[in-house]
Write a protein that holds these residues in place. Structure first.
Motif, short mmCIF file in Angstrom:
data_model
loop_
_atom_site.label_atom_id
_atom_site.label_comp_id
_atom_site.label_asym_id
_atom_site.label_seq_id
_atom_site.Cartn_x
_atom_site.Cartn_y
_atom_site.Cartn_z
N ASN A 1 0.84 -1.20 0.00
CA ASN A 1 0.00 0.00 0.00
C ASN A 1 0.88 1.25 0.00
O ASN A 1 2.10 1.17 0.08
CB ASN A 1 -0.96 -0.02 1.20
N ALA A 2 0.25 2.39 -0.08
CA ALA A 2 0.98 3.66 -0.13
C ALA A 2 1.84 3.86 1.12
O ALA A 2 2.93 4.42 1.04
CB ALA A 2 0.00 4.81 -0.31
N ALA A 3 1.37 3.39 2.28
CA ALA A 3 2.13 3.55 3.51
C ALA A 3 3.48 2.81 3.43
O ALA A 3 4.49 3.32 3.90
CB ALA A 3 1.32 3.07 4.71
N ALA A 4 3.49 1.64 2.84
CA ALA A 4 4.73 0.89 2.71
C ALA A 4 5.71 1.62 1.78
O ALA A 4 6.91 1.69 2.07
CB ALA A 4 4.46 -0.51 2.17
N LEU A 5 5.21 2.18 0.71
CA LEU A 5 6.06 2.93 -0.21
C LEU A 5 6.60 4.19 0.46
O LEU A 5 7.76 4.57 0.27
CB LEU A 5 5.29 3.28 -1.48
N GLN A 6 5.77 4.82 1.28
CA GLN A 6 6.20 6.02 2.00
C GLN A 6 7.31 5.67 3.00
O GLN A 6 8.28 6.41 3.15
CB GLN A 6 5.02 6.66 2.71
N ARG A 7 7.17 4.53 3.66
CA ARG A 7 8.20 4.11 4.61
C ARG A 7 9.52 3.87 3.88
O ARG A 7 10.59 4.24 4.36
CB ARG A 7 7.75 2.84 5.34
N GLN A 8 9.47 3.27 2.70
CA GLN A 8 10.69 3.03 1.92
C GLN A 8 11.33 4.36 1.54
O GLN A 8 12.54 4.53 1.62
CB GLN A 8 10.37 2.20 0.67
N GLU A 9 10.52 5.33 1.15
CA GLU A 9 11.05 6.65 0.79
C GLU A 9 11.71 7.33 1.99
O GLU A 9 12.75 8.00 1.84
CB GLU A 9 9.95 7.54 0.22
N GLN A 10 11.16 7.16 3.18
CA GLN A 10 11.75 7.75 4.38
C GLN A 10 13.11 7.12 4.69
O GLN A 10 14.06 7.82 5.06
CB GLN A 10 10.81 7.58 5.59
N VAL A 11 13.21 5.81 4.51
CA VAL A 11 14.48 5.13 4.73
C VAL A 11 15.51 5.61 3.71
O VAL A 11 16.66 5.91 4.06
CB VAL A 11 14.30 3.59 4.68
N VAL A 12 15.11 5.71 2.45
CA VAL A 12 16.02 6.19 1.41
C VAL A 12 16.50 7.61 1.73
O VAL A 12 17.69 7.92 1.62
CB VAL A 12 15.34 6.14 0.03
N SER A 13 15.60 8.47 2.16
CA SER A 13 15.99 9.84 2.51
C SER A 13 17.00 9.86 3.65
O SER A 13 17.97 10.62 3.60
CB SER A 13 14.75 10.66 2.90
N ALA A 14 16.77 9.04 4.66
CA ALA A 14 17.69 8.98 5.80
C ALA A 14 19.07 8.49 5.36
O ALA A 14 20.09 9.03 5.78
CB ALA A 14 17.12 8.08 6.90
N ILE A 15 19.10 7.49 4.52
CA ILE A 15 20.37 6.92 4.06
C ILE A 15 21.12 7.90 3.16
O ILE A 15 22.31 8.14 3.34
CB ILE A 15 20.14 5.57 3.35
N THR A 16 20.43 8.46 2.18
CA THR A 16 21.11 9.37 1.25
C THR A 16 21.53 10.67 1.93
O THR A 16 22.50 11.29 1.50
CB THR A 16 20.25 9.65 0.01
N ALA A 17 20.84 11.08 2.99
CA ALA A 17 21.24 12.28 3.73
C ALA A 17 22.60 12.12 4.39
O ALA A 17 23.27 13.11 4.69
CB ALA A 17 20.19 12.63 4.78
N THR A 18 23.05 10.88 4.59
CA THR A 18 24.37 10.64 5.17
C THR A 18 25.48 10.72 4.12
O THR A 18 26.66 10.64 4.45
CB THR A 18 24.45 9.25 5.84
N GLY A 19 25.08 10.84 2.85
CA GLY A 19 26.06 10.87 1.76
C GLY A 19 26.34 9.50 1.19
O GLY A 19 27.16 9.35 0.28
N ALA A 20 25.67 8.49 1.70
CA ALA A 20 25.87 7.12 1.22
C ALA A 20 25.31 6.96 -0.18
O ALA A 20 24.35 7.63 -0.57
CB ALA A 20 25.20 6.13 2.16
N LEU B 1 23.25 4.96 -2.93
CA LEU B 1 22.09 4.07 -2.94
C LEU B 1 22.07 3.36 -4.28
O LEU B 1 22.14 4.00 -5.34
CB LEU B 1 20.80 4.89 -2.75
N HIS B 2 21.99 2.03 -4.24
CA HIS B 2 21.93 1.27 -5.48
C HIS B 2 20.70 1.69 -6.27
O HIS B 2 19.63 1.94 -5.70
CB HIS B 2 21.88 -0.24 -5.17
N ARG B 3 20.84 1.77 -7.57
CA ARG B 3 19.74 2.26 -8.42
C ARG B 3 18.45 1.47 -8.28
O ARG B 3 17.37 2.00 -8.51
CB ARG B 3 20.20 2.30 -9.88
N HIS B 4 18.53 0.22 -7.88
CA HIS B 4 17.31 -0.59 -7.73
C HIS B 4 16.47 -0.20 -6.52
O HIS B 4 15.34 -0.64 -6.39
CB HIS B 4 17.66 -2.08 -7.65
N TYR B 5 17.04 0.61 -5.62
CA TYR B 5 16.31 1.01 -4.42
C TYR B 5 15.79 2.44 -4.47
O TYR B 5 15.17 2.91 -3.52
CB TYR B 5 17.18 0.81 -3.17
N VAL B 6 16.00 3.11 -5.58
CA VAL B 6 15.51 4.48 -5.75
C VAL B 6 13.98 4.46 -5.81
O VAL B 6 13.40 3.64 -6.54
CB VAL B 6 16.09 5.10 -7.05
#
Length: 118
Positions: free
Chosen positions: A36-55, A57-62
């Protein structure tokens, strides 16, 4: 990077419903979850937290490219797909509850268990 993810709010367990088999290139076979949309939103939050560290992100997780899935086998030969498919559809549909999460460094395979599910 793990610290950044652990600072996200606890999202609690995630219920998943699997009713299909999928494949990616090079033979990766996986279960297809209904999301559902909530699961996709959670994934986006994790991606934002990870990329904010400068790490990196593999293209498959964008977000927008990520395909939620549960891998069954990483390299299934085409000749084995009928056998795998028959076995999977003997079991599906399947209801599962995700109660733990981890971050995996795809360059090393090292698993970093998380205290909660973001």
């Amino acid at each position: 990077m793990t610290k950044a993810v652990e600072e996200l709010p606890d999202g609690g367990p995630v219920s998943l419903y699997f009713d299909a088999l999928g494949t990616f290139r090079r033979g990766r076979a996986w279960l297809v979850p209904a999301v559902n949309a909530a699961a996709l939103q959670r994934q986006e939050q994790v991606v934002s937290a990870i990329t904010a560290t400068g790490a990196d992100l593999h293209r498959h997780y964008v977000p927008g490219r990520w395909v939620p899935h549960c891998t069954l086998a990483p390299r299934v030969p085409l000749s084995a797909l009928p056998t795998l498919t028959a076995a999977v559809y003997d079991v599906l549909p399947l209801q599962a509850e995700v109660t733990r999460a981890a971050r995996i460094d795809s360059s090393t395979g090292h698993l970093h268990a998380l205290e909660r599910i973001p």
